[in-house]
Design a protein around this motif. Structure first.
Motif: not given
Lengths: 170, 121
Positions: B111-112, B115-116, B118-119
């Motif tokens: 997940e992490d 998220f990165e 996507d950022r």
């Protein structure tokens, strides 16, 4: 066992431990007189689920990366919720008593009349397929929907892979 | 000894709650999606226990009618849990299919990392 599943970083280890856990759960259910549930748990929980998880691991990376996120807050939330739940169970009827409320409702009627009305000695079967047949209808609907979802998700992926192959070969 | 009898009569609920919270902890704290799904399965098995345990009568037997027995465990929780197990494996299959798709789109199931990515975009 459960703590080992939490700690284990190799996903193969996690899956195999989960399978053993399911078998242990099936033995516990036999001790609790739920033989039908135990059979289903051993075949579905330990069998089919393990096969599905291993098939997924065949397609993805099999080691979990080291955590960077803080884990104190989830631990605190879990312990807090657990404490509240244990506190809530203290007023429930004690284990194994025949005069608890759950044994006074429809269960005696099922046990008394199912042989007359359905001619099936296994009460679990007669309740599942006869008295509560709509539950089973809903269950098959859920399985049907999930099957459609899995097929749609995976078919799209396969088609795109094929297109990628065709582009690279040209 | 009321305190002692409370412990001996209710410790099976504590075991159930422990399994439940272990599953919840895995789902919340771990970023790997396959592991999250295993945690969800553990949570589910604890719910089976929660339903089946009150149905047990000490001295009773499995609810298959036979003239040799008179006391049977409650069949209703068993029926409900049969349904729950099968629905559980259906949702597990759907979740794993989603994991496979996410792995194809992002190249990772952490997940992490997702998220990165996507950022960054």
């Amino acid at each position: 066992m459960t703590i080992a599943i939490v700690r284990q970083r190799s996903l193969f280890g996690v899956v195999i431990l989960a399978s053993i856990y399911s078998f242990l759960m099936a033995s516990v259910l036999i001790v609790l007189d739920a033989v039908d549930v135990a059979m289903t748990e051993a075949s579905v929980g330990a069998g089919v689920s393990t096969v599905l998880l291993l098939a997924t691991l065949h397609l993805v990376k099999t080691t979990e990366m080291n955590q960077v996120r803080p884990h104190l807050l989830p631990l605190f939330v879990s312990l807090g919720t657990g404490a509240v739940l244990v506190w809530g169970t203290l007023v429930l009827p004690p284990f194994g008593t025949p005069d608890a409320a759950i044994h006074k409702h429809v269960a005696p009627r099922y046990l008394a009349d199912s042989i007359k009305e359905t001619n099936v000695p296994n009460v679990v079967t007669s309740v599942l397929a006869d008295y509560r047949g709509y539950d089973t209808l809903g269950e098959t609907t859920v399985i049907f929907t999930a099957g459609i979802g899995v097929m749609l998700l995976l078919r799209k992926a396969r088609r795109r892979n094929r297109r990628d192959d065709a582009e690279t070969s040209q | 000894m009321p305190a002692l009898s409370i412990i001996t009569d209710h410790y099976h609920y504590a075991i159930t709650v422990f399994l439940m919270m272990a599953g919840l902890y895995i789902v919340v704290a771990r970023g790997n999606m396959v592991k999250k799904l295993v945690g969800l399965s553990i949570f589910q098995t604890s719910v089976y226990l929660l339903y089946v345990e009150p149905g047990k009568i000490i001295g009773g037997t499995a609810p298959i009618l036979d003239p040799a027995f008179t006391v049977y465990s409650n069949p209703l929780p068993h029926v409900l849990m049969l349904t729950a197990i099968v629905v559980g494996v259906a949702t597990l299959a759907l979740g794993l299919a989603l994991v496979v798709r996410i792995n194809e789109a992002y190249g990772t199931i952490e997940e992490d990392e997702i998220f990165e990515m996507d950022r960054d975009t």
